[in-house]
Design a protein around this motif. Sequence first.
Motif, PDB file in Angstrom:
ATOM      1  N   GLY A 187       0.800  -1.218   0.000  1.00  0.00           N
ATOM      2  CA  GLY A 187       0.000   0.000   0.000  1.00  0.00           C
ATOM      3  C   GLY A 187       0.832   1.266   0.000  1.00  0.00           C
ATOM      4  O   GLY A 187       0.345   2.339  -0.395  1.00  0.00           O
ATOM      5  N   GLU A 188       2.081   1.174   0.430  1.00  0.00           N
ATOM      6  CA  GLU A 188       2.951   2.357   0.457  1.00  0.00           C
ATOM      7  C   GLU A 188       3.307   2.835  -0.952  1.00  0.00           C
ATOM      8  O   GLU A 188       3.736   3.963  -1.134  1.00  0.00           O
ATOM      9  N   TRP A 189       3.143   1.944  -1.930  1.00  0.00           N
ATOM     10  CA  TRP A 189       3.540   2.267  -3.303  1.00  0.00           C
ATOM     11  C   TRP A 189       2.346   2.368  -4.239  1.00  0.00           C
ATOM     12  O   TRP A 189       2.523   2.649  -5.421  1.00  0.00           O
ATOM     13  N   ASN A 190       1.133   2.107  -3.728  1.00  0.00           N
ATOM     14  CA  ASN A 190      -0.064   2.008  -4.563  1.00  0.00           C
ATOM     15  C   ASN A 190       0.178   0.994  -5.682  1.00  0.00           C
ATOM     16  O   ASN A 190      -0.267   1.142  -6.811  1.00  0.00           O
ATOM     17  N   ALA A 191       0.942  -0.061  -5.341  1.00  0.00           N
ATOM     18  CA  ALA A 191       1.334  -1.068  -6.316  1.00  0.00           C
ATOM     19  C   ALA A 191       0.282  -2.173  -6.404  1.00  0.00           C
ATOM     20  O   ALA A 191      -0.523  -2.372  -5.489  1.00  0.00           O
ATOM     21  N   ILE A 192       0.313  -2.897  -7.504  1.00  0.00           N
ATOM     22  CA  ILE A 192      -0.550  -4.056  -7.702  1.00  0.00           C
ATOM     23  C   ILE A 192       0.244  -5.297  -7.317  1.00  0.00           C
ATOM     24  O   ILE A 192       1.296  -5.584  -7.899  1.00  0.00           O
ATOM     25  N   LEU A 193      -0.223  -6.025  -6.314  1.00  0.00           N
ATOM     26  CA  LEU A 193       0.488  -7.170  -5.772  1.00  0.00           C
ATOM     27  C   LEU A 193       0.334  -8.372  -6.706  1.00  0.00           C
ATOM     28  O   LEU A 193      -0.785  -8.792  -7.010  1.00  0.00           O
ATOM     29  N   CYS A 194       1.464  -8.922  -7.150  1.00  0.00           N
ATOM     30  CA  CYS A 194       1.480 -10.086  -8.041  1.00  0.00           C
ATOM     31  C   CYS A 194       2.042 -11.273  -7.271  1.00  0.00           C
ATOM     32  O   CYS A 194       3.199 -11.248  -6.834  1.00  0.00           O
ATOM     33  N   HIS A 195       1.219 -12.328  -7.118  1.00  0.00           N
ATOM     34  CA  HIS A 195       1.611 -13.451  -6.258  1.00  0.00           C
ATOM     35  C   HIS A 195       0.861 -14.693  -6.687  1.00  0.00           C
ATOM     36  O   HIS A 195       0.058 -14.677  -7.628  1.00  0.00           O
ATOM     37  N   ASP A 196       1.107 -15.785  -5.979  1.00  0.00           N
ATOM     38  CA  ASP A 196       0.396 -17.034  -6.243  1.00  0.00           C
ATOM     39  C   ASP A 196      -0.209 -17.521  -4.927  1.00  0.00           C
ATOM     40  O   ASP A 196       0.341 -18.375  -4.245  1.00  0.00           O
ATOM     41  N   GLY A 197      -1.336 -16.917  -4.551  1.00  0.00           N
ATOM     42  CA  GLY A 197      -2.048 -17.315  -3.345  1.00  0.00           C
ATOM     43  C   GLY A 197      -1.357 -16.891  -2.064  1.00  0.00           C
ATOM     44  O   GLY A 197      -0.540 -15.964  -2.038  1.00  0.00           O
ATOM     45  N   GLY A 198      -1.682 -17.613  -0.983  1.00  0.00           N
ATOM     46  CA  GLY A 198      -1.147 -17.316   0.334  1.00  0.00           C
ATOM     47  C   GLY A 198      -1.943 -18.100   1.373  1.00  0.00           C
ATOM     48  O   GLY A 198      -2.954 -18.734   1.049  1.00  0.00           O
ATOM     49  N   PRO A 199      -1.534 -18.059   2.626  1.00  0.00           N
ATOM     50  CA  PRO A 199      -2.243 -18.781   3.682  1.00  0.00           C
ATOM     51  C   PRO A 199      -3.628 -18.191   3.949  1.00  0.00           C
ATOM     52  O   PRO A 199      -3.955 -17.110   3.463  1.00  0.00           O
ATOM     53  N   TYR A 200      -4.415 -18.889   4.729  1.00  0.00           N
ATOM     54  CA  TYR A 200      -5.827 -18.533   4.927  1.00  0.00           C
ATOM     55  C   TYR A 200      -6.022 -17.126   5.460  1.00  0.00           C
ATOM     56  O   TYR A 200      -6.974 -16.438   5.091  1.00  0.00           O
ATOM     57  N   PHE A 201      -5.109 -16.671   6.317  1.00  0.00           N
ATOM     58  CA  PHE A 201      -5.307 -15.343   6.905  1.00  0.00           C
ATOM     59  C   PHE A 201      -4.997 -14.229   5.903  1.00  0.00           C
ATOM     60  O   PHE A 201      -5.289 -13.073   6.153  1.00  0.00           O
ATOM     61  N   VAL A 202      -4.419 -14.585   4.780  1.00  0.00           N
ATOM     62  CA  VAL A 202      -4.186 -13.633   3.695  1.00  0.00           C
ATOM     63  C   VAL A 202      -5.311 -13.697   2.667  1.00  0.00           C
ATOM     64  O   VAL A 202      -5.879 -12.683   2.271  1.00  0.00           O
TER      65      VAL A 202
END
Length: 397
Positions: free
Chosen positions: A150-165
């Motif tokens: 959020g500090e960069w107003n960036a678009i997060l590119c990833h492959d999933g994550g744990p349940y709390f994410v």
Amino acid sequence: MKKKVLAVIIAAMAVLAGCGGEGGEPQSPVQTVKPVVIVDEPEVTSEPTEELTTTPEPEEDREGMYRSELTNEWIDESLQNQRPIAVMVDNEKTALPHYGLTQADVVYEIMNSTANGRVTRFMAIVKDWGSLTQFGSIRSTRETNIYLVGEWNAILCHDGGPYFVMGNSAANYKGLIAQKDYCDNLSGIFPRVENGKPSEFTEYIVQDDRSVKKSGKTVAEGISSKGYSVEYNEYYIGPHFKFSSQEYDLSGESGSFGCNEIQLKPFEHNNSRLEYNEATGTYDYYEYGEAHLDPENGNAQLTFENLIIQKCSFSVHEPAKEGYFIYNCLGSGEGYFITNGTAIDITWEKGGEAENGSGASLTVFRNKATGEEIVLNTGKTYIALVPDDTWNTIVIK
């Protein structure tokens, strides 16, 4: 006017005469000579007077270009309002070599798990993502990365994550990404590349014309399919860093000390190390005992002009054996800022965020001695979030 100048010269000579000649007794330091004001001689306004004026250097301007808010480097002005992407890059040895990482503007290295020797993961901030031909490999995200993106107003590119994410409807738990309005993300949409490795090490950002592409979307296609804004939106906080207009040297700062090498022993799994290259004025990155090279860009070594090492506490999720945790990155702490072979102690602070997820906050880094915000040199920046319980194992040479 001549009387006034003569009076100043005479006064200066008198002070210098009191300093003693060669072989004399040492004297007190010479005090600054103040101009002598002749109160009974008014200025003659009919005669022109010479004034010493300094004309400021005109700010450099390059047609069709602007200085990047991420690096202060000159880049194409068509990118000025484009949002960067933040790419989660696997840092297991099996994931090597990393493709395209030298094209990142800012690279975070963050402990990814308290298990597995505290293996790290990169989050690479890339402004000109349209120029990427192959980048990754891409892996899952963690809570800490969501707060930082959020500090960069960036678009997060990833492959999933744990349940709390990501969230888990069976547990009636709303994932952190869904809670943060400022966090636009692209998950698991990128192509798989035939590289002979297990599936989790095969996802990359690639362009349409890459022969290695099997299926999946480009960044542009992913953004379009989600309906995200390509340009900075209402959640953009503004430029993250202050940059010096000229080459900046920390050696004159109070409490500064030399740093030709920093060994991040807390990252014991891969043993991250950055070594100062005096010829280039940058810090070259090493891990797993070898130089970090980028085969997508002529085997160039990953290197940085600025290093920020941030000490941060963390909280472990239960069950602890899974190794999941979150850095307590909302708060304050200490660390180091390193550039041009010199380091200073710094503090950091990151404010709270709106409960409804509508607003992020910047991490601000300050010179510990002066309280002033640090000024970076033009170029790429490396930021390491180092766990506080192993902070004292860092080696600086």
